[in-house]
Design an enzyme around this catalytic site. Sequence first.
Site, PDB file in Angstrom:
ATOM      1  N   ALA A   1     -50.444  -3.593 -43.578  1.00  0.00           N
ATOM      2  CA  ALA A   1     -51.619  -3.954 -44.378  1.00  0.00           C
ATOM      3  C   ALA A   1     -51.205  -4.785 -45.595  1.00  0.00           C
ATOM      4  O   ALA A   1     -51.861  -5.776 -45.937  1.00  0.00           O
ATOM      5  CB  ALA A   1     -52.364  -2.702 -44.823  1.00  0.00           C
TER       6      ALA A   1
ATOM      7  N   ASN B   1     -34.223  -8.125 -46.123  1.00  0.00           N
ATOM      8  CA  ASN B   1     -33.551  -8.160 -47.417  1.00  0.00           C
ATOM      9  C   ASN B   1     -32.059  -7.921 -47.146  1.00  0.00           C
ATOM     10  O   ASN B   1     -31.653  -7.754 -45.993  1.00  0.00           O
ATOM     11  CB  ASN B   1     -34.179  -7.170 -48.417  1.00  0.00           C
TER      12      ASN B   1
ATOM     13  N   ASP C   1     -42.505  -4.809 -62.036  1.00  0.00           N
ATOM     14  CA  ASP C   1     -42.497  -3.855 -60.910  1.00  0.00           C
ATOM     15  C   ASP C   1     -42.216  -4.644 -59.638  1.00  0.00           C
ATOM     16  O   ASP C   1     -43.032  -5.463 -59.222  1.00  0.00           O
ATOM     17  CB  ASP C   1     -43.877  -3.169 -60.830  1.00  0.00           C
TER      18      ASP C   1
ATOM     19  N   ASP D   1     -43.153  -7.717 -49.519  1.00  0.00           N
ATOM     20  CA  ASP D   1     -44.358  -7.892 -48.686  1.00  0.00           C
ATOM     21  C   ASP D   1     -45.111  -9.163 -49.078  1.00  0.00           C
ATOM     22  O   ASP D   1     -45.624  -9.887 -48.214  1.00  0.00           O
ATOM     23  CB  ASP D   1     -45.286  -6.674 -48.808  1.00  0.00           C
TER      24      ASP D   1
ATOM     25  N   ALA E   1     -45.572 -11.432 -57.582  1.00  0.00           N
ATOM     26  CA  ALA E   1     -45.857 -10.021 -57.278  1.00  0.00           C
ATOM     27  C   ALA E   1     -45.081  -9.084 -58.203  1.00  0.00           C
ATOM     28  O   ALA E   1     -45.549  -7.983 -58.505  1.00  0.00           O
ATOM     29  CB  ALA E   1     -45.529  -9.713 -55.817  1.00  0.00           C
TER      30      ALA E   1
HETATM   31  P1  ADP Z   1     -37.354  -6.270 -51.134  1.00  0.00           P
HETATM   32  O1  ADP Z   1     -38.290  -5.811 -52.193  1.00  0.00           O
HETATM   33  O2  ADP Z   1     -37.925  -6.251 -49.759  1.00  0.00           O
HETATM   34  O3  ADP Z   1     -35.964  -5.684 -51.218  1.00  0.00           O
HETATM   35  P2  ADP Z   1     -36.433  -8.610 -52.617  1.00  0.00           P
HETATM   36  O4  ADP Z   1     -36.072  -7.699 -53.745  1.00  0.00           O
HETATM   37  O5  ADP Z   1     -35.350  -9.460 -52.046  1.00  0.00           O
HETATM   38  O6  ADP Z   1     -37.149  -7.838 -51.409  1.00  0.00           O
HETATM   39  O7  ADP Z   1     -37.631  -9.538 -53.156  1.00  0.00           O
HETATM   40  C1  ADP Z   1     -38.404 -10.350 -52.318  1.00  0.00           C
HETATM   41  C2  ADP Z   1     -38.673 -11.684 -52.994  1.00  0.00           C
HETATM   42  O8  ADP Z   1     -39.410 -11.457 -54.214  1.00  0.00           O
HETATM   43  C3  ADP Z   1     -37.417 -12.449 -53.401  1.00  0.00           C
HETATM   44  O9  ADP Z   1     -36.997 -13.298 -52.357  1.00  0.00           O
HETATM   45  C4  ADP Z   1     -37.907 -13.222 -54.615  1.00  0.00           C
HETATM   46  O10 ADP Z   1     -38.559 -14.419 -54.215  1.00  0.00           O
HETATM   47  C5  ADP Z   1     -38.947 -12.314 -55.231  1.00  0.00           C
HETATM   48  N1  ADP Z   1     -38.372 -11.511 -56.334  1.00  0.00           N
HETATM   49  C6  ADP Z   1     -37.965 -10.227 -56.296  1.00  0.00           C
HETATM   50  N2  ADP Z   1     -37.495  -9.811 -57.504  1.00  0.00           N
HETATM   51  C7  ADP Z   1     -37.625 -10.877 -58.331  1.00  0.00           C
HETATM   52  C8  ADP Z   1     -37.347 -11.124 -59.733  1.00  0.00           C
HETATM   53  N3  ADP Z   1     -36.831 -10.159 -60.520  1.00  0.00           N
HETATM   54  N4  ADP Z   1     -37.625 -12.351 -60.238  1.00  0.00           N
HETATM   55  C9  ADP Z   1     -38.142 -13.335 -59.470  1.00  0.00           C
HETATM   56  N5  ADP Z   1     -38.432 -13.167 -58.150  1.00  0.00           N
HETATM   57  C10 ADP Z   1     -38.179 -11.970 -57.591  1.00  0.00           C
END
Ligand code: ADP
Length: 290
Positions: free
Chosen positions: A44, A184, A232, A238, A266
């Site tokens: 979802a 990831n 956060d 997602d 996000a």
């Molecule tokens: P997951 O939450 O599945 O482990 P990631 O932490 O790799 O995935 O985050 C997914 C995507 O969100 C990243 O590829 C990046 O584009 C974005 N992202 C995550 N954390 C950050 C951050 N602190 N600053 C900027 N972009 C972020």
Amino acid sequence: MSANRVVVVGSINMDLVARTPRMPAPGETILGTTFATTPGGKGANQAIAAARAGADVAFVGAVGDDTFALDLRQALVDAEVDAERLREVSGPSGVAVITVDDDGQNSIVVLPGANSRVLDLTDEELRPVADADVLLCQLEIPVETVTAAARHGSAHDTVVMLNPSPARPLPDELIASVDVLVVNETEEQQLGGDTLARVAHVVTTLGADGARYRGPQGDRVQVGSPDVDAVDTTGAGDAFTGALAFAWDRGPRDALTFACAAGALATTRPGASAASPTRAEIEALLSENT
Ligand code: ADP
């Protein structure tokens, strides 16, 4: 560009989130500070993220016959996701019972409920898979169903995108039908090089560092994520994956750039599906960064 058609065959849960000063010990009762129910489940969340990013999205999955079912269906409808093929089965909807303490640590119990009953897809449920540009799946429903949907998508020239979360060994038949894996770094390690090597396109998210891509000829692309004030990171993956499904036909560099902007946005808002940005917000961030 016309909106891409994305179909998600996946999970939908109600997240029950209690905030507490600290984690309760076994057998202990403590007072919490706040409680919230929010629609979740990777299926979802990614469907809603894809719709907000600009795609025409249909969702195939199941809720139970409890009071959560109505709110879960409504969450899809509110995001303009086609929920016509959301089954209602007897018994409970999927729920995740989440405790978050003041240090940001969490403990989570997932009860799949109706998600474990997404089995034996009917012709009517498979039809949007054949018609879509991209089929997007995760592993929070039975893997047999993911495999059947992926085979159907593959047979109808639908791009089959899999976010193998929670990670588990993938059946050969599923690997053979997947065009794009979105992982990831932890999932990448858990799946292992042999599995990754059998899929044409692999996208790996790297948190604040952005994402990288490896294509069928070993071609590689890496893009950074925009600099944001992250509050956060729940739901960033997602948001990234839903946006990637929408933008996939732009080619790897542009699709990853768009998805990284969605993931970054996000992280600037609390929550999972509620945090996923709209197409206008993503494009505004991208134009600031060019
Ligand atoms: P997951 O939450 O599945 O482990 P990631 O932490 O790799 O995935 O985050 C997914 C995507 O969100 C990243 O590829 C990046 O584009 C974005 N992202 C995550 N954390 C950050 C951050 N602190 N600053 C900027 N972009 C972020």
